[in-house]
Design an enzyme around this catalytic site. Structure first.
Site: not given
Ligand code: ATP
Ligand code: LTN
Length: 326
Positions: A111, A192, A195
């Protein structure tokens, strides 16, 4: 019965990665355990957020928690910022965390890469996450694969605290799904699905309209072959789509391979879009009802009350053990 805690950032709209990797497991665990599920709004400001968008993302995430099936009579649903003990234990955990530990965190490296000004909160993010978990003496933490490293640090901090100040925290374990713990981007299977990505074609939002879902899946990158075969090493794109299919339909990977044998990607992608739409449509319907009901404020008030009772008791115990006058 275990204590379960997890959180999702309000850094954008929730994706099917969030649902498959985390949120869906929340709904499974709530029947047998003491559950605390929050929107980690304090974590989400470790990167810049526009205030109006942040507010909308927080409300929308809470409504999606409920729409996805979290029952607030079973689990506490709340905002991290509504329980000040998070920030306070977060600070105390920061004092126990070593710089070297934070420097090794891959989420921080990812990040902060390419940015010339990085807030200190992005660096100390994992200490706050440890506080989130330890405040509830949680032993089970439903998360996706990407959070395992943060969980390891939480375990180290729990052990460190117990060794220095006396047995206080049980050691938490991640709870991840077998197939869907790491859903990858639709435009690049080496990243990955996230969002906060700037490319909307890379993710499917839980609130994407059916037509948008169909379009995104039809345009998802696939490798040059045509066999629907699960082989993450050599066919990462198709394998990722197969994981999504399997998680959204409850069909095994083997059954999916058998169903599309000799058919190529076209029919597979078409069906995948329908499987995802069928999963999300009822959730979207409930989401609209919850947003219109005006119940969110009440849900959050009650959730924060329940969470505060547990969190404040732990914080008091911690402060006492560390030598503060409580
Ligand atoms: P950001 O992009 O702001 O990092 P994010 O989409 O990665 O957000 P988080 O809020 O960081 O999401 O994660 C919330 C939960 O969803 C965590 O438990 C994370 O491990 C899970 N998660 C996020 N993205 C994935 C993915 N692509 N596959 C499986 N689990 C996910
Ligand atoms: N770091 C997590 C969000 C998060 C979390 C938590 C997850 C913050 N506090 C406590 C589980 C338990 C992420 O998804 N990026």
């Amino acid at each position: 019965m275990a204590n379960v805690l997890s959180g999702i950032q309000s850094s954008g709209q929730l994706t099917i990665g969030n649902y498959i990797g985390a949120l869906r497991n929340y709904t499974k665990l709530q029947h047998e355990h003491d559950c605390y599920f929050m929107v980690v709004d304090l974590h989400s400001v470790t990167l810049p957020q526009d205030p109006a968008t942040l507010r909308e993302n927080i409300e929308s995430a809470v409504a999606l928690f409920i729409a996805a099936g979290i029952d607030t009579s079973k689990a506490a649903v709340f905002l991290q910022s509504h329980v000040p003990a998070h920030a306070e234990l977060g600070w105390l955990m920061t004092t126990l965390t070593y710089m070297g530990e934070l420097e090794r965190m891959t989420q921080f490296k990812d990040k902060s890469a390419g940015k010339d000004s990085i807030g200190a909160g992005l660096f100390t993010y994992p200490s706050l996450m440890a506080a989130d978990i330890l405040l509830y003496k949680a032993t089970m933490v439903p998360v996706g694969d990407d959070q395992k490293q943060h969980l390891e640090l939480t375990r180290d901090l729990a052990n460190r605290f117990n060794n220095r100040f006396g047995e206080t925290f049980p050691i938490p374990q991640p709870y991840t799904p077998e197939v869907g713990a790491r859903i990858m981007s639709l435009d690049d299977a080496s990243k990955k699905m996230s969002k906060s990505s700037t490319n909307p074609a890379s993710f499917i939002l839980m609130l994407d309209e059916p037509a948008v879902i169909r379009k995104k899946i039809s345009r998802a990158v696939t490798d040059s072959g045509r066999e629907v075969k699960y082989d993450p090493q050599n066919k990462p794109e198709v394998s990722n789509l197969m994981s999504i299919y399997s998680e959204c339909s409850n069909m095994s990977i083997a059954d999916i391979e058998a169903k599309y044998e000799g058919q190529g990607y076209g029919p597979f992608k078409k069906d995948l879009a329908e499987v995802v739409v069928a999963l999300l449509e009822p959730i979207q319907q409930r989401y609209r009802e919850i947003r219109e009901s005006g119940e969110i404020a009440k849900i959050l008030r009650e959730g924060a009350e329940k969470a505060s009772a547990t969190a404040n008791a732990t914080l008091r115990e911690v402060k006492e053990k560390m030598g503060f006058i409580v």
